[in-house]
Enzyme design. Sequence first.
Site, PDB file in Angstrom:
ATOM      1  N   SER A 275      64.277  70.371  23.355  1.00 28.29           N
ATOM      2  CA  SER A 275      63.279  69.767  24.421  1.00 28.29           C
ATOM      3  C   SER A 275      64.153  68.924  25.162  1.00 28.29           C
ATOM      4  O   SER A 275      65.311  68.711  24.748  1.00 28.29           O
ATOM      5  CB  SER A 275      62.394  68.772  23.949  1.00 28.29           C
ATOM      6  OG  SER A 275      61.722  68.192  24.720  1.00 28.29           O
TER       7      SER A 275
ATOM      8  N   TYR B 153      58.714  62.805  18.291  1.00 33.34           N
ATOM      9  CA  TYR B 153      59.082  63.877  19.178  1.00 33.34           C
ATOM     10  C   TYR B 153      60.527  64.046  19.480  1.00 33.34           C
ATOM     11  O   TYR B 153      61.293  65.116  19.033  1.00 33.34           O
ATOM     12  CB  TYR B 153      57.997  64.379  20.050  1.00 33.34           C
ATOM     13  CG  TYR B 153      58.137  65.730  20.748  1.00 33.34           C
ATOM     14  CD1 TYR B 153      57.696  66.840  20.204  1.00 33.34           C
ATOM     15  CD2 TYR B 153      58.956  65.629  22.141  1.00 33.34           C
ATOM     16  CE1 TYR B 153      57.778  68.259  20.850  1.00 33.34           C
ATOM     17  CE2 TYR B 153      58.966  66.923  22.750  1.00 33.34           C
ATOM     18  CZ  TYR B 153      58.339  68.056  21.994  1.00 33.34           C
ATOM     19  OH  TYR B 153      58.604  69.509  22.878  1.00 33.34           O
TER      20      TYR B 153
HETATM   21  N1  NAD Z   1      55.426  72.825  26.832  1.00 34.45           N
HETATM   22  C1  NAD Z   1      56.617  72.177  26.986  1.00 34.45           C
HETATM   23  O1  NAD Z   1      56.662  71.603  28.249  1.00 34.45           O
HETATM   24  C2  NAD Z   1      57.725  72.198  26.054  1.00 34.45           C
HETATM   25  C3  NAD Z   1      58.867  71.493  26.563  1.00 34.45           C
HETATM   26  C4  NAD Z   1      59.977  71.300  25.714  1.00 34.45           C
HETATM   27  C5  NAD Z   1      59.798  71.932  24.366  1.00 34.45           C
HETATM   28  N2  NAD Z   1      58.752  72.705  23.917  1.00 34.45           N
HETATM   29  C6  NAD Z   1      58.831  73.299  22.968  1.00 34.45           C
HETATM   30  O2  NAD Z   1      58.367  74.688  22.817  1.00 34.45           O
HETATM   31  C7  NAD Z   1      57.502  75.057  21.561  1.00 34.45           C
HETATM   32  C8  NAD Z   1      56.505  75.676  21.817  1.00 34.45           C
HETATM   33  O3  NAD Z   1      55.542  74.887  22.439  1.00 34.45           O
HETATM   34  P1  NAD Z   1      54.392  75.412  23.651  1.00 34.45           P
HETATM   35  O4  NAD Z   1      54.723  74.502  24.749  1.00 34.45           O
HETATM   36  O5  NAD Z   1      54.573  76.609  23.754  1.00 34.45           O
HETATM   37  O6  NAD Z   1      53.029  74.900  23.129  1.00 34.45           O
HETATM   38  P2  NAD Z   1      51.983  75.741  22.028  1.00 34.45           P
HETATM   39  O7  NAD Z   1      51.056  74.775  21.826  1.00 34.45           O
HETATM   40  O8  NAD Z   1      51.494  76.759  22.900  1.00 34.45           O
HETATM   41  O9  NAD Z   1      52.680  76.220  21.113  1.00 34.45           O
HETATM   42  C9  NAD Z   1      53.124  75.556  19.664  1.00 34.45           C
HETATM   43  C10 NAD Z   1      53.145  76.480  18.704  1.00 34.45           C
HETATM   44  O10 NAD Z   1      53.254  75.789  17.359  1.00 34.45           O
HETATM   45  C11 NAD Z   1      52.220  75.960  16.455  1.00 34.45           C
HETATM   46  N3  NAD Z   1      52.207  75.087  15.414  1.00 34.45           N
HETATM   47  C12 NAD Z   1      52.013  73.706  15.861  1.00 34.45           C
HETATM   48  N4  NAD Z   1      51.877  73.037  14.437  1.00 34.45           N
HETATM   49  C13 NAD Z   1      52.074  73.910  13.591  1.00 34.45           C
HETATM   50  C14 NAD Z   1      51.976  73.843  12.285  1.00 34.45           C
HETATM   51  N5  NAD Z   1      51.616  72.771  11.642  1.00 34.45           N
HETATM   52  N6  NAD Z   1      52.214  75.118  11.456  1.00 34.45           N
HETATM   53  C15 NAD Z   1      52.197  76.099  12.136  1.00 34.45           C
HETATM   54  N7  NAD Z   1      52.357  76.270  13.582  1.00 34.45           N
HETATM   55  C16 NAD Z   1      52.210  75.166  14.158  1.00 34.45           C
HETATM   56  C17 NAD Z   1      50.906  75.938  17.284  1.00 34.45           C
HETATM   57  O11 NAD Z   1      49.983  76.809  16.650  1.00 34.45           O
HETATM   58  C18 NAD Z   1      51.301  76.910  18.566  1.00 34.45           C
HETATM   59  O12 NAD Z   1      51.274  78.178  18.130  1.00 34.45           O
HETATM   60  C19 NAD Z   1      57.496  73.768  20.919  1.00 34.45           C
HETATM   61  O13 NAD Z   1      58.571  73.541  19.680  1.00 34.45           O
HETATM   62  C20 NAD Z   1      57.690  72.608  21.909  1.00 34.45           C
HETATM   63  O14 NAD Z   1      58.204  71.311  21.401  1.00 34.45           O
HETATM   64  C21 NAD Z   1      57.648  72.815  24.906  1.00 34.45           C
HETATM   65  O1  GCO Z   2      55.014  67.972  24.649  1.00 30.24           O
HETATM   66  C1  GCO Z   2      55.505  67.825  25.808  1.00 30.24           C
HETATM   67  O2  GCO Z   2      54.893  67.097  26.712  1.00 30.24           O
HETATM   68  C2  GCO Z   2      56.441  68.410  26.184  1.00 30.24           C
HETATM   69  O3  GCO Z   2      57.370  68.974  25.118  1.00 30.24           O
HETATM   70  C3  GCO Z   2      57.374  67.401  26.775  1.00 30.24           C
HETATM   71  O4  GCO Z   2      58.264  66.603  26.049  1.00 30.24           O
HETATM   72  C4  GCO Z   2      58.401  68.075  27.927  1.00 30.24           C
HETATM   73  O5  GCO Z   2      57.834  68.999  28.453  1.00 30.24           O
HETATM   74  C5  GCO Z   2      59.671  68.399  27.323  1.00 30.24           C
HETATM   75  O6  GCO Z   2      60.193  67.237  26.858  1.00 30.24           O
HETATM   76  C6  GCO Z   2      60.728  68.929  28.419  1.00 30.24           C
HETATM   77  O7  GCO Z   2      61.424  69.696  27.878  1.00 30.24           O
END
Ligand code: NAD
Ligand code: GCO
Length: 253
Positions: free
Chosen positions: A145, A158
Site C-alpha cells: 500500500s 494497516y
Molecule cells: N483498494 C485500494 O485502494 C488499495 C490500495 C492499496 C492496497 N490495497 C490492498 O489490495 C489488497 C486487495 O484489496 P482490495 O482493495 O481489492 O479490496 P477487496 O475488499 O475487494 O479485497 C480484499 C480481499 O481480502 C479478503 N479478506 C479480507 N480479510 C480476509 C480474511 N480474514 N481471510 C480471507 N480473506 C480475507 C476479502 O474477502 C477480499 O477478497 C489488500 O491487501 C489491500 O490492502 C488496496
Molecule cells: O483501505 C484503503 O483505504 C486503502 O488501502 C488506502 O489505504 C489507500 O488506497 C492505499 O493506502 C493506497 O495505496
Amino acid sequence: MPHYLQELFSLHGRRALVTGGSSGIGHAIAEALGRAGADVVLVARRPAELDQAAGHLRSHGVTTTCISADLADRDDVQRVCDTAGDIDILVNNAGNNIRKPMAELTTDDYELTLAVNLTAPYLLGQHYGPRMAARGWGRIINIGSQQSVSAFGDSGAYGAAKAGLAGLTRSQAEAWSPSGVCVNTIIPGFVLTPLTAPAQAVPGRIEALAARHMLGRNGVPADFAGAAVFLAGDASAFVTGQMLFVDGGFFVH
Ligand SMILES: NC(=O)c1ccc[n+]([C@@H]2O[C@H](COP(=O)([O-])OP(=O)(O)OC[C@H]3O[C@@H](n4cnc5c(N)ncnc54)[C@H](O)[C@@H]3O)[C@@H](O)[C@H]2O)c1
Ligand SMILES: O=C(O)[C@H](O)[C@@H](O)[C@H](O)[C@H](O)CO
C-alpha cells in the site's frame, strides 16, 4: 502472440494461489494470471463469492480451484497449505483495514489487521518459499500500500502491517532469490474496490483522491493485470526485493 513474448510472459504450466481472489484487485490478478496460462487457486472466506469468482475465471478457460479459509485463523492458513498442492506463484493479496484515529485503535483491531495483512503472508511464505526454492523457480507477489511508505488516512494498524509486508518482501527475497524465487511488493494507488467503500462514501473524497494521482483518476482492479503477469513470469527474472508502484503517480501531499 509472437514466440518471443510467449517465452517472456506465458504462465502456462504454472500454478498460482491468490488470497482474497474473489473480489477487487485479487480477482483481477487471478484472472490475469489465469488468462496468461496459469492454473489458479482462489482463497477467500465466503464460499458463494468464491464460486462466483471461480465461475468467471472458468468462463475464460482458466482451470480454477477454490479454498474457503479465514486467513486471520492460523489453523485455516495451515489447512490451505495442506490442501492447495504445489504452488509456483503466491499472491498475498487479502487485506483488511480498520479505519480509526490512532488513539482509538484497540489491541484486537491491531492484531486482526496484522493477522490478515502480515502474518498470513509470512506463514504462506514460510510454507511455499522453501518449496519453490527447492524446485528452483518461484514468484511471491505481496500487495502492499502507499502505507508501506507513508501514513495515510486513519489507518495506523494497516500502515504498520503494510510497512511490515514491504520488509518481509525484502527478507524473503534475500532468502530465496538465490534459488530462483523472485519476491516483490506491488504498491497500489487508491483503488475503487469494496475495501475502500468507506472512503468512497465520504462526499468529495473520490474526486480529491483522483486529483492526487498524476494520471488524474483513481485505480480500478484491471490496472493490476499487467504488473501481476510481469512479476509472475520469466520477464521479471532479474527483479526481486522491490516495491513496484502501480499507483498512477499517486502523491500523498
Ligand atoms: N483498494 C485500494 O485502494 C488499495 C490500495 C492499496 C492496497 N490495497 C490492498 O489490495 C489488497 C486487495 O484489496 P482490495 O482493495 O481489492 O479490496 P477487496 O475488499 O475487494 O479485497 C480484499 C480481499 O481480502 C479478503 N479478506 C479480507 N480479510 C480476509 C480474511 N480474514 N481471510 C480471507 N480473506 C480475507 C476479502 O474477502 C477480499 O477478497 C489488500 O491487501 C489491500 O490492502 C488496496
Ligand atoms: O483501505 C484503503 O483505504 C486503502 O488501502 C488506502 O489505504 C489507500 O488506497 C492505499 O493506502 C493506497 O495505496
